[in-house]
Design an enzyme around this catalytic site. Structure first.
Site, PDB file in Angstrom:
ATOM      1  CB  SER A 120      -0.929  -0.019   1.280  1.00  0.00           C
ATOM      2  OG  SER A 120      -0.137  -0.211   2.412  1.00  0.00           O
ATOM      3  CG  HIS A 141      -3.035  -1.000  -2.599  1.00  0.00           C
ATOM      4  ND1 HIS A 141      -3.501   0.334  -2.112  1.00  0.00           N
ATOM      5  CD2 HIS A 141      -2.867  -1.655  -1.446  1.00  0.00           C
ATOM      6  CE1 HIS A 141      -3.740   0.119  -0.934  1.00  0.00           C
ATOM      7  NE2 HIS A 141      -3.326  -1.225  -0.548  1.00  0.00           N
ATOM      8  CD  GLU A 153      -4.883   3.191  -4.634  1.00  0.00           C
ATOM      9  OE1 GLU A 153      -4.963   4.278  -4.479  1.00  0.00           O
ATOM     10  OE2 GLU A 153      -3.916   2.711  -3.830  1.00  0.00           O
ATOM     11  CG  ASN A 192      -3.912   3.519   1.804  1.00  0.00           C
ATOM     12  OD1 ASN A 192      -4.611   3.401   2.109  1.00  0.00           O
ATOM     13  ND2 ASN A 192      -2.890   2.355   1.458  1.00  0.00           N
TER      14      ASN A 192
END
Length: 287
Positions: A120, A141, A153, A192
Site C-alpha cells: 500500500s 494494490h 490501484e 491511502n
C-alpha cells in the site's frame, strides 16, 4: 498477454482473500506462505466462506467444487510460483523482505511472468531492480477486505511497460474489481494518501485529549459521511500494519513527523492490533 494462472505469496488477511477471489473468478490459483499455520488458516477460511455461501444459496455445489479445484495451498514457493503468469505478493510491509522475495521469484518464474506487489505504500521502483524484469514489476494494490472492496490501484512506475499495466488492469476487471490507473509513483498512491491524512489527524487529536475514540469516529461518520470512523478502520486494516508502514517511512525520511503516533505505538507494543487480536482502539473480545 493472457493471464490464466496466479500465485499469491502470503496467506494472511489480504493474501488469502485475494487468492480466493481469483479462484472464484476462474483463475488457477496457488497460495503460498512460509507459515504452515497461516496456510491452514487460509484454507479453513476459504472452506468456511464457500460453505456459508452454499448454505445461503448464493452459490451451487458444483461451483464450490470448481473453486476448490482451482485453489491450491502450497507451502513450497518454487512449486507454487514456477508456472504462474502473475504473482501477487502480499507479505509484510518491509522493503528488504520484499526485495529478497522478488529476487527469488525472478529466478523461479518464467520470463513472461508479471510480479506484482500488493504493498500500500512501498513503490515498485524500490523493488524492480532486484529482478531481471523491471518492466514487469508493479504495484497492484487491493483493499481490505479483498473479497468485498472493489478498488484496485494499478501503479505505473517509470520502469513499468504499458503492456504490463494494461494486462494487470484487465486482470483486475476479470476479478470483478474497479481498477484505478495511477500514472506516477507517489507515496500512498491515491486512496491511502487521503486516508493517511485523516488517520494522522485522528490520532493526533486522540493523543492531545481533544476528543474520545468514539467521538472522533462519530464526527467523521456523521459529519463527513464516511461509513466507518478512521480509528475503527485502523482496527479493521490492522494497527500492526499501520505501525510497520509508518516506521518504514520514518527509516526512509528520518522525519520525526513520519513516526507512528503514541496512540499507535501504545497499542502495537501491547499486541492490540485491532480486530485480528480482539482489541485495538475498540474491544472486540466480548462481541
Amino acid at each position: 498477454m493472457e493471464i490464466k494462472t496466479i500465485c499469491v505469496v502470503g496467506a494472511g488477511l489480504m493474501g488469502n482473500q485475494i487468492a480466493l477471489q481469483a479462484a472464484i473468478s476462474g483463475f488457477e490459483v496457488s497460495c503460498t506462505d512460509t507459515s504452515v499455520e497461516a496456510l491452514k488458516k487460509a484454507q479453513d477460511f476459504a472452506l468456511d466462506w464457500l460453505g456459508n455461501r452454499l448454505e445461503k444459496g448464493k452459490i451451487s455445489a458444483g461451483e464450490v467444487d470448481d473453486i476448490k479445484r482451482r485453489l491450491n495451498f502450497i507451502a513450497d514457493l518454487e512449486s507454487a510460483a514456477k508456472k504462474a503468469d502473475l504473482v501477487i505478493e502480499a507479505v509484510v510491509e518491509i522493503l528488504s523482505v520484499k526485495r529478497d522475495l522478488f529476487s527469488r521469484l525472478d529466478k523461479i518464474c518464467p520470463p513472461h511472468t508479471i510480479l506484482a506487489t500488493n504493498s500500500s505504500y512501498i513503490v515498485s521502483s524500490k523493488i524492480a531492480d532486484a529482478t531481471s524484469r523491471p518492466d514487469k514489476v508493479l504495484n497492484m494494490h487491493f483493499f481490505n477486505p479483498a473479497l468485498v472492496m472493489k478498488l484496485v490501484e494499478v501503479v505505473q512506475g517509470p520502469h513499468v511497460s504499458d503492456e504490463t499495466v494494461e494486462t494487470v488492469l484487465a486482470v483486475s476487471r476479470a476479478l470483478g474489481k474497479v481498477p484505478t490507473r495511477v500514472n506516477k509513483e507517489i507515496y500512498g498512491f491515491v486512496c491511502n494518501r487521503v486516508f493517511s491524512a485523516i488517520t494522522k489527524e485522528a490520532c493526533y487529536m486522540l493523543d492531545q485529549g481533544v476528543a474520545s475514540i468514539e467521538d472522533i469516529d462519530n464526527a467523521v461518520k456523521n459529519g463527513l459521511g464516511h461509513p466507518m470512523g478512521p480509528l475503527a478502520l485502523l482496527d479493521l486494516t490492522g494497527i500492526d500494519l499501520e505501525y510497520s508502514v509508518l516506521m518504514e517511512r520514518f527509516r526512509e525520511t528520518g522525519e520525526l513527523s513520519d513516526k507512528p503516533s503514541p496512540a499507535i505505538v501504545e497499542r502495537y507494543s501491547a499486541g492490540n492490533y485491532g480486530r485480528k487480536s480482539g482489541k485495538g482502539f475498540y474491544d472486540y473480545k466480548s462481541k
